[in-house]
Enzyme design. Structure first.
Site, short mmCIF file in Angstrom:
data_model
loop_
_atom_site.label_atom_id
_atom_site.label_comp_id
_atom_site.label_asym_id
_atom_site.label_seq_id
_atom_site.Cartn_x
_atom_site.Cartn_y
_atom_site.Cartn_z
N ASN A 193 -5.48 28.87 -22.23
CA ASN A 193 -7.48 29.28 -21.48
C ASN A 193 -7.16 30.02 -20.24
O ASN A 193 -6.48 31.08 -20.29
CB ASN A 193 -6.70 27.55 -20.92
N HIS B 11 10.97 43.51 -7.99
CA HIS B 11 11.69 44.49 -7.34
C HIS B 11 12.43 44.59 -6.89
O HIS B 11 13.25 43.18 -6.96
CB HIS B 11 10.36 44.45 -6.39
N GLY C 86 -0.61 23.69 -17.00
CA GLY C 86 -1.32 25.20 -16.11
C GLY C 86 -0.80 25.39 -15.17
O GLY C 86 -0.20 24.76 -14.15
N THR D 6 12.71 29.84 -13.76
CA THR D 6 13.67 30.28 -12.59
C THR D 6 14.74 30.26 -13.99
O THR D 6 15.30 31.05 -13.96
CB THR D 6 14.37 30.59 -11.99
N LYS D 7 15.13 29.31 -15.32
CA LYS D 7 16.33 29.21 -15.74
C LYS D 7 15.89 28.77 -16.92
O LYS D 7 14.57 28.40 -17.09
CB LYS D 7 16.84 28.34 -14.89
N ARG E 285 13.00 21.87 -13.50
CA ARG E 285 14.64 21.44 -14.41
C ARG E 285 13.85 20.47 -15.66
O ARG E 285 13.10 20.04 -15.89
CB ARG E 285 15.02 20.32 -13.59
#
Length: 188
Positions: A77, A107, A134, A157-158, A172
């Site tokens: 989308n 960074h 979304g 993040t995992k 999670r």
């Protein structure tokens, strides 16, 4: 950059490659409303490879484009951003809600290295038949397993295993996807 080692984000070659990606992204986004063949051709010029029946609603932005591989019957989308300093692989029959972001690059943590252009990138892989809600943000080094759903607004993040519903900040696993989730829906 693709090796996973620190790299200089400010090198002329990378600056020029990002500028080229902006031009190709603009060309693809300008095909909105044109015949699908025209849109498909512009997308093929923007990314490394794309399967049949796959498309993005505008606006799509990529960092390089050449590190993105997309399977068949993918749909994103509006307002997708993919920073592809590392490989981004998206499977077949994947759905993205609006404003999904994939960020392979990060960074340097050290302020001096960061000011000097130090970056590091990790690949992202999304399996087949996934649904990414979304506003989801997917960080480098993450794999999302086949059939997984990531709920809207999540930050991944995992890695997420196959056939689960995941969500939250950070994302999670909430629960597995089971036979109880089948509604009996079939197309005509």
């Amino acid at each position: 950059m693709l090796s996973g080692a620190m790299y200089d984000d400010l090198t002329l070659e990378l600056v020029e490659a990002r500028a080229q990606a902006v031009h190709l992204s603009n060309a693809f986004n300008a095909t909105w409303g044109q015949p699908q063949e025209v849109r498909d051709d512009a997308l093929r010029h923007l990314v490394r490879s794309v399967g049949t029946g796959s498309t993005f609603e505008p606006v799509l932005r990529v960092e390089f484009g050449e590190n993105i591989t997309i399977g068949r019957n993918f749909f994103a989308n509006f307002d997708c951003v993919i920073l592809d300093a590392a490989e981004v692989t998206i499977g077949d029959f994947v759905l993205f809600g609006p404003r999904v972001g994939i960020y392979t690059a990060n960074h340097a943590i050290d302020p001096g290295e960061r000011a000097a252009g130090g970056c590091i990138a990790r690949p992202v892989a999304i399996g087949d038949r996934c649904w990414i809600g979304g506003g989801v943000q997917i960080m480098g080094g993450v794999t999302i397993g086949n059939g997984a759903i990531v709920g809207a607004g999540s930050v991944v993040t995992k890695s997420v295993p196959a056939n689960v519903v995941a969500g939250g900040v950070p994302a999670r696993v909430i629960r597995p996807i089971t036979e109880a989730d089948r509604t009996g829906f079939k197309t005509a």
